[in-house]
Write an enzyme that holds these catalytic residues in place. Structure first.
Site, PDB file in Angstrom:
ATOM      1  N   LYS A  26     -22.714 -51.472 -42.584  1.00 39.70           N
ATOM      2  CA  LYS A  26     -23.261 -52.501 -43.486  1.00 39.70           C
ATOM      3  C   LYS A  26     -24.796 -52.462 -43.425  1.00 39.70           C
ATOM      4  O   LYS A  26     -25.416 -52.911 -42.485  1.00 39.70           O
ATOM      5  CB  LYS A  26     -22.801 -53.913 -43.110  1.00 39.70           C
ATOM      6  CG  LYS A  26     -23.145 -54.875 -44.261  1.00 39.70           C
ATOM      7  CD  LYS A  26     -23.433 -56.284 -43.872  1.00 39.70           C
ATOM      8  CE  LYS A  26     -24.799 -56.621 -43.405  1.00 39.70           C
ATOM      9  NZ  LYS A  26     -25.883 -56.609 -44.423  1.00 39.70           N
ATOM     10  N   GLU A  72     -29.152 -54.013 -30.332  1.00 40.73           N
ATOM     11  CA  GLU A  72     -30.562 -53.579 -30.288  1.00 40.73           C
ATOM     12  C   GLU A  72     -31.350 -54.649 -31.008  1.00 40.73           C
ATOM     13  O   GLU A  72     -31.283 -54.755 -32.232  1.00 40.73           O
ATOM     14  CB  GLU A  72     -30.727 -52.234 -31.015  1.00 40.73           C
ATOM     15  CG  GLU A  72     -30.052 -51.059 -30.343  1.00 40.73           C
ATOM     16  CD  GLU A  72     -30.758 -50.630 -29.072  1.00 40.73           C
ATOM     17  OE1 GLU A  72     -31.925 -51.013 -28.853  1.00 40.73           O
ATOM     18  OE2 GLU A  72     -30.128 -49.921 -28.271  1.00 40.73           O
ATOM     19  N   GLU A 106     -41.560 -63.101 -31.597  1.00 36.98           N
ATOM     20  CA  GLU A 106     -41.626 -61.896 -32.415  1.00 36.98           C
ATOM     21  C   GLU A 106     -41.993 -62.278 -33.850  1.00 36.98           C
ATOM     22  O   GLU A 106     -41.286 -63.056 -34.493  1.00 36.98           O
ATOM     23  CB  GLU A 106     -40.286 -61.164 -32.421  1.00 36.98           C
ATOM     24  CG  GLU A 106     -40.356 -59.876 -33.209  1.00 36.98           C
ATOM     25  CD  GLU A 106     -39.012 -59.166 -33.317  1.00 36.98           C
ATOM     26  OE1 GLU A 106     -38.033 -59.798 -33.725  1.00 36.98           O
ATOM     27  OE2 GLU A 106     -38.963 -57.963 -33.004  1.00 36.98           O
ATOM     28  N   CYS A 128     -39.498 -52.838 -34.144  1.00 38.38           N
ATOM     29  CA  CYS A 128     -39.077 -53.556 -32.940  1.00 38.38           C
ATOM     30  C   CYS A 128     -39.881 -53.175 -31.702  1.00 38.38           C
ATOM     31  O   CYS A 128     -39.994 -53.952 -30.773  1.00 38.38           O
ATOM     32  CB  CYS A 128     -37.596 -53.316 -32.701  1.00 38.38           C
ATOM     33  SG  CYS A 128     -37.186 -51.575 -32.637  1.00 38.38           S
TER      34      CYS A 128
HETATM   35  P1  NAP Z   1     -31.362 -59.672 -39.010  1.00 42.85           P
HETATM   36  O1  NAP Z   1     -31.677 -60.788 -39.892  1.00 42.85           O
HETATM   37  O2  NAP Z   1     -30.824 -59.951 -37.664  1.00 42.85           O
HETATM   38  O3  NAP Z   1     -30.350 -58.750 -39.822  1.00 42.85           O
HETATM   39  C1  NAP Z   1     -29.825 -57.556 -39.321  1.00 42.85           C
HETATM   40  C2  NAP Z   1     -28.518 -57.259 -40.006  1.00 42.85           C
HETATM   41  O4  NAP Z   1     -27.560 -58.263 -39.655  1.00 42.85           O
HETATM   42  C3  NAP Z   1     -28.601 -57.275 -41.518  1.00 42.85           C
HETATM   43  O5  NAP Z   1     -27.753 -56.295 -42.026  1.00 42.85           O
HETATM   44  C4  NAP Z   1     -28.115 -58.674 -41.839  1.00 42.85           C
HETATM   45  O6  NAP Z   1     -27.657 -58.851 -43.130  1.00 42.85           O
HETATM   46  C5  NAP Z   1     -27.017 -58.826 -40.827  1.00 42.85           C
HETATM   47  N1  NAP Z   1     -26.615 -60.208 -40.580  1.00 42.85           N
HETATM   48  C6  NAP Z   1     -27.296 -61.345 -40.832  1.00 42.85           C
HETATM   49  N2  NAP Z   1     -26.570 -62.421 -40.469  1.00 42.85           N
HETATM   50  C7  NAP Z   1     -25.405 -61.952 -39.990  1.00 42.85           C
HETATM   51  C8  NAP Z   1     -24.242 -62.570 -39.452  1.00 42.85           C
HETATM   52  N3  NAP Z   1     -24.128 -63.891 -39.340  1.00 42.85           N
HETATM   53  N4  NAP Z   1     -23.233 -61.788 -39.035  1.00 42.85           N
HETATM   54  C9  NAP Z   1     -23.323 -60.462 -39.118  1.00 42.85           C
HETATM   55  N5  NAP Z   1     -24.390 -59.811 -39.631  1.00 42.85           N
HETATM   56  C10 NAP Z   1     -25.425 -60.549 -40.056  1.00 42.85           C
HETATM   57  O7  NAP Z   1     -32.602 -58.747 -38.778  1.00 42.85           O
HETATM   58  P2  NAP Z   1     -33.609 -58.257 -39.879  1.00 42.85           P
HETATM   59  O8  NAP Z   1     -34.397 -59.421 -40.320  1.00 42.85           O
HETATM   60  O9  NAP Z   1     -32.889 -57.466 -40.901  1.00 42.85           O
HETATM   61  O10 NAP Z   1     -34.479 -57.206 -39.027  1.00 42.85           O
HETATM   62  C11 NAP Z   1     -35.498 -57.582 -38.182  1.00 42.85           C
HETATM   63  C12 NAP Z   1     -35.028 -57.705 -36.733  1.00 42.85           C
HETATM   64  O11 NAP Z   1     -34.412 -56.501 -36.287  1.00 42.85           O
HETATM   65  C13 NAP Z   1     -36.181 -57.914 -35.798  1.00 42.85           C
HETATM   66  O12 NAP Z   1     -35.878 -58.929 -34.876  1.00 42.85           O
HETATM   67  C14 NAP Z   1     -36.315 -56.580 -35.076  1.00 42.85           C
HETATM   68  O13 NAP Z   1     -36.919 -56.630 -33.837  1.00 42.85           O
HETATM   69  C15 NAP Z   1     -34.912 -56.127 -35.017  1.00 42.85           C
HETATM   70  N6  NAP Z   1     -34.857 -54.670 -34.819  1.00 42.85           N
HETATM   71  C16 NAP Z   1     -34.493 -54.185 -33.595  1.00 42.85           C
HETATM   72  C17 NAP Z   1     -34.467 -52.819 -33.355  1.00 42.85           C
HETATM   73  C18 NAP Z   1     -34.061 -52.261 -32.018  1.00 42.85           C
HETATM   74  O14 NAP Z   1     -33.746 -51.081 -31.957  1.00 42.85           O
HETATM   75  N7  NAP Z   1     -34.064 -53.026 -30.947  1.00 42.85           N
HETATM   76  C19 NAP Z   1     -34.788 -51.948 -34.380  1.00 42.85           C
HETATM   77  C20 NAP Z   1     -35.169 -52.468 -35.611  1.00 42.85           C
HETATM   78  C21 NAP Z   1     -35.178 -53.840 -35.818  1.00 42.85           C
HETATM   79  P3  NAP Z   1     -28.695 -59.194 -44.318  1.00 42.85           P
HETATM   80  O15 NAP Z   1     -28.930 -57.890 -44.894  1.00 42.85           O
HETATM   81  O16 NAP Z   1     -28.018 -60.102 -45.259  1.00 42.85           O
HETATM   82  O17 NAP Z   1     -29.907 -59.804 -43.690  1.00 42.85           O
END
Ligand code: NAP
Ligand code: MG
Length: 502
Positions: free
Chosen positions: A198, A273, A404, A307
């Site tokens: 997804k 992650e 963050e 990240c």
């Molecule tokens: P996010 O809001 O947590 O979303 C990540 C994914 O989860 C998206 O596909 C999102 O769908 C989905 N999602 C949202 N709510 C959900 C739920 N209740 N149940 C299941 N899935 C759900 O993160 P983001 O805003 O896209 O990305 C930024 C974050 O990612 C930052 O905190 C960053 O640090 C982290 N990140 C971490 C790494 C690592 O390797 N540690 C790498 C890159 C990014 P939607 O598309 O609808 O939002």
């Protein structure tokens, strides 16, 4: 200062792709969403609409899980490890053959500069898949030299096999969409799992291209399913689904916690992650010619939507002014513009919402008494551009230093002579522990600091040194488990122990 770069027009190949009907990839077929739902996708540099993409609902997730379960017990499970390896390698070849289109779609969808997309897709798309293709033939069990039930020595054999964990739900963010997809597919396919991917609602385009490439590579139907959709609908349904054996999640710490709750129903395995607020610690003897570009790129790469970003810069007071001045000069020199324009150094933020969030943090920084050194504002006009922003003399009591931001905001904090423990304590004063770096020519100081910083990755004289072979992942609330390298394969495998009595 941060002059906007020139605009761009997409190539004929990208225009043709964008004009397609974008459906869900389930069981090797392109299908509309059961309820006809769609997501509108925009270019963050111009705010122009790019495409409308089918949006998976819970019924579609059911269909995708059924397809993945069927494929798990089908032709895929009977392939030899050499054959599996060749299919993953072929997927990398297909990606390489379509690199220009993949790069262009990624840039249009996410906004990152073309060079960044090119490097990351070639390195972490193609190379990553090939790295894991190589692992298929190296997944080993053990023989264990014991005699259970006290049978005489030599009258029994105990061995273990490593089997695929099963159906994997991969949920990924928007900040590096295609790379994130390959980071999940590589180890999952190498282990022999089947996958439901997804992508983020904001950036589904290159995941859809991947559907074409999976088919061209000859990977059997249902082994890879791709279901764009909203997190709270499609993501939540996948995380809670009883037919899913493991969730591999990359995203925010907040959503990571929701995934854990959703996964409890069938106790599916979970790797996470998550977010970061990584420290970069500069001692007075460090080579400032490397420190300054390292700090500027570390903080502002992908507009800080990264990240591993080095968003907290701790600098010894003897070199503080020099470092701040140098990083500020670089930050002010970055040209902001659409990723496809040749002279853009930094692109837009992903969305208006993200821009407002970042501007909210900048306002909180001003209010908290930190010194704004540069940036601090959005560019006027279309596109979600925010100037690279530096706050100096921050302290870890401030929200901007602790949380963050996921945008181009760097906090710089001085430290004095004395106890390394005190510096490390400041570096560790967040809930995160993903990346970090120490900059010094003194090997004792460097290694002591590496021991003291509580992060999954701490580099010396470089920041965020990532490679498909180097384990990557977070401590504390930055995550569970590791991706990349041999360790990245383990969460996709389960061990079966067998004893034979002769
Ligand atoms: P996010 O809001 O947590 O979303 C990540 C994914 O989860 C998206 O596909 C999102 O769908 C989905 N999602 C949202 N709510 C959900 C739920 N209740 N149940 C299941 N899935 C759900 O993160 P983001 O805003 O896209 O990305 C930024 C974050 O990612 C930052 O905190 C960053 O640090 C982290 N990140 C971490 C790494 C690592 O390797 N540690 C790498 C890159 C990014 P939607 O598309 O609808 O939002
Ligand atoms: Mg989100």
């Amino acid at each position: 200062m941060n002059a906007p770069a020139k605009t761009h027009t997409p190539s004929p190949a990208a225009r043709e792709f964008l004009a397609r009907r974008h459906q869900l990839f389930i069981g090797g077929q392109w299908l509309p969403a059961v309820d006809g739902g769609e997501i509108a996708v925009h270019d963050p540099a111009t705010e122009a609409p790019l495409a409308r993409v089918a949006s998976a609902g819970a019924n579609d997730i059911d269909r995708a899980v059924a397809a993945a379960r069927k494929a798990l017990g089908g032709e895929w499970s009977r392939l030899s490890s050499h054959q599996r390896s060749r299919l993953i390698w072929r997927l990398a070849d297909e990606l390489e053959a379509n690199l220009d289109l993949a790069v262009e779609l990624e840039v249009l969808d996410n906004g990152m500069p073309r060079m960044v997309a090119h490097y990351s897709i070639a390195k972490f798309g193609c190379d990553f898949l090939r790295y894991y293709a190589g692992w298929c033939t190296k997944i080993l069990g053990e023989t264990i030299p014991v005699s259970p039930q006290d049978v005489p020595n030599g009258e029994s054999l105990t061995y273990t096999r490593r089997e695929p964990i099963g159906v994997v739900g991969a949920i990924i963010p928007w900040n590096s969409p295609l790379v994130m997809a390959t980071l999940k597919l590589g180890p999952a396919l190498a282990a022999g799992c089947t996958v439901i991917l997804k992508p983020a609602e904001l950036t589904p385009l290159t995941a859809l291209l991947l559907g074409d490439l999976v088919r061209k590579a000859g990977i059997p139907d249902g082994v890879v399913n791709i279901v764009p959709g909203y997190g709270h609908i499609a993501g939540a349904a996948l995380a809670a689904h009883d037919g899913v054996d493991k969730i591999a999640f990359t995203g925010s710490t907040e959503v990571g916690k929701k995934i854990l709750h959703a996964a409890a129903g069938n106790l599916k395995r979970v790797t996470l992650e998550l977010g970061g607020k990584s420290p970069m610690v500069v001692f007075p003897d460090a080579n400032l010619e490397r420190v300054i570009p390292g700090a500027a790129r570390g903080a502002f790469f992908l507009q800080g939507q990264n990240c591993m970003a080095s968003t907290r810069l701790f600098v010894h007071e003897d070199v503080f002014d020099k470092v701040v001045e140098g990083v500020t000069r670089m930050a002010n020199g970055f040209r902001l513009g659409p990723g496809l324009a040749a002279d853009s150094d930094l692109g837009p933020l992903i969305s208006a919402e993200q821009r407002e969030r970042v501007l909210g943090y900048i306002a909180a920084g001003r209010d908290s008494g930190a010194q704004l050194v540069c940036g601090g504002e959005a560019l006027p006009g279309k596109g979600h551009f925010v100037r690279p922003t530096i706050f100096s003399h921050t302290d870890m009591g401030m929200k901007i230093a602790r949380e963050e931001i996921f945008g181009p905001v760097l906090c710089v904090q001085p430290f004095g002579d004395g106890d390394l423990q005190a510096v490390a304590r400041e570096a560790n004063r967040t809930i995160y522990g993903l990346s970090g770096s120490v900059w010094t020519r003194d090997i004792s100081v460097a290694h002591r600091m590496v021991n003291l910083i509580d992060s999954g990755q701490v580099s010396i004289n470089c920041h965020a040194a990532v490679d498909p072979a180097i384990p990557f992942g977070g401590n504390r609330q930055s995550g569970w488990g590791r991706e990349f390298g041999r360790e990245g394969l383990d969460p996709y495998l389960k061990t079966k122990a067998t004893t034979v009595m002769f």
